[in-house]
Motif scaffolding. Structure first.
Motif, short mmCIF file in Angstrom:
data_model
loop_
_atom_site.label_atom_id
_atom_site.label_comp_id
_atom_site.label_asym_id
_atom_site.label_seq_id
_atom_site.Cartn_x
_atom_site.Cartn_y
_atom_site.Cartn_z
N THR A 125 -6.74 1.99 -4.86
CA THR A 125 -7.94 1.69 -5.88
C THR A 125 -7.92 0.35 -6.01
O THR A 125 -7.01 -0.40 -5.85
N SER A 126 -9.25 -0.16 -6.09
CA SER A 126 -9.18 -1.68 -6.31
C SER A 126 -10.39 -2.00 -7.50
O SER A 126 -11.35 -2.59 -7.30
N ASN A 127 -10.36 -1.17 -8.71
CA ASN A 127 -11.27 -1.11 -9.65
C ASN A 127 -10.37 -1.20 -10.93
O ASN A 127 -9.62 -0.71 -11.17
N PRO A 128 -10.61 -2.26 -11.59
CA PRO A 128 -9.93 -3.01 -12.89
C PRO A 128 -10.00 -1.59 -14.15
O PRO A 128 -9.11 -1.62 -14.65
N GLU A 129 -10.81 -0.75 -13.96
CA GLU A 129 -10.94 0.12 -14.98
C GLU A 129 -10.27 1.36 -14.76
O GLU A 129 -9.96 2.10 -15.54
N LYS A 130 -9.97 1.60 -13.25
CA LYS A 130 -9.03 2.55 -13.14
C LYS A 130 -7.73 2.20 -12.65
O LYS A 130 -6.75 3.05 -13.01
N GLY A 131 -7.42 1.01 -11.94
CA GLY A 131 -6.38 0.50 -11.57
C GLY A 131 -6.38 -0.11 -10.20
O GLY A 131 -7.41 0.00 -9.62
N PHE A 132 -5.18 -0.42 -9.63
CA PHE A 132 -5.17 -1.36 -8.46
C PHE A 132 -3.87 -0.79 -7.84
O PHE A 132 -2.75 -0.62 -8.58
N ASP A 133 -3.91 -0.81 -6.06
CA ASP A 133 -2.72 -0.68 -5.62
C ASP A 133 -2.62 -2.23 -5.25
O ASP A 133 -3.56 -3.18 -5.65
N CYS A 134 -1.43 -2.82 -4.48
CA CYS A 134 -1.31 -3.88 -4.20
C CYS A 134 -2.28 -4.63 -3.42
O CYS A 134 -2.68 -5.58 -3.93
#
Length: 177
Positions: A68-77
């Motif tokens: 994921t790369s969405n600040p509303e859901k989260g990020f992986d590295c």
């Protein structure tokens, strides 16, 4: 930091206004003092790198979320690193393994705040890229980096470049030049 800059400025003024025969060089005692001062000044790539890092800092605490790369859901590295640089118009890969061919390779000793560190996955014996982060600070040779981790912090955090990460280190690249 202001004291360091003041001392450095005074030393430079002394060097240029000296009535000594050789205005181009400082006396040895001042050269050593300047080397010590300059060794303690954090290395920063550019004002763009500072802006990139300030933006990255604003994301501390966003949870880890695989793929994921969405600040509303989260990020992986790599989603975190990609999201940060993309917000400044840089074309960077989305997967950590593709960072091996991104940017300009730099020696770790020459790396600056804002450069990207590339690591193996969680097993340092498997020399395959699996993690990325952005250099957050370099002070007295100690590096800290900001990344999204599935580990204890489980999200965007700042971590010391400790022995564990040193064992996983693969390379550093500069995205901002």
């Amino acid at each position: 930091m202001k004291k360091i800059l003041l001392i450095l400025s005074l030393l430079l003024i002394f060097a240029f206004n000296s009535k000594a025969q050789d205005n181009a060089s400082l006396p040895t005692q001042y050269q050593k003092m300047m080397e010590k001062i300059l060794g303690n000044v954090p290395k920063v790539a550019s004002s763009t790198a500072t802006q990139v890092l300030d933006f990255a800092k604003s994301l501390i605490g966003v949870p880890y979320r695989y793929a994921t790369s969405n600040p509303e859901k989260g990020f992986d590295c790599s989603g975190f690193v990609s999201y940060v640089f993309s917000n400044f118009g840089f074309k960077v890969p989305r997967s950590s393994s593709e960072f091996a061919s991104a940017g300009v390779p730099v020696k770790l000793a020459d790396a600056k705040v804002g450069d990207v560190l590339i690591f193996t996955g969680t097993n340092p014996r498997v020399r395959q890229i699996g993690h990325v982060g952005i250099i957050y600070s370099i002070e007295n040779g100690d590096i800290k980096f900001i990344h999204s981790t599935s580990g204890k912090a489980h999200g965007v955090t700042v971590t010391e470049f400790n022995d564990y990460y040193k064992s996983r280190f693969m390379k550093a690249v500069s995205i901002v030049e």
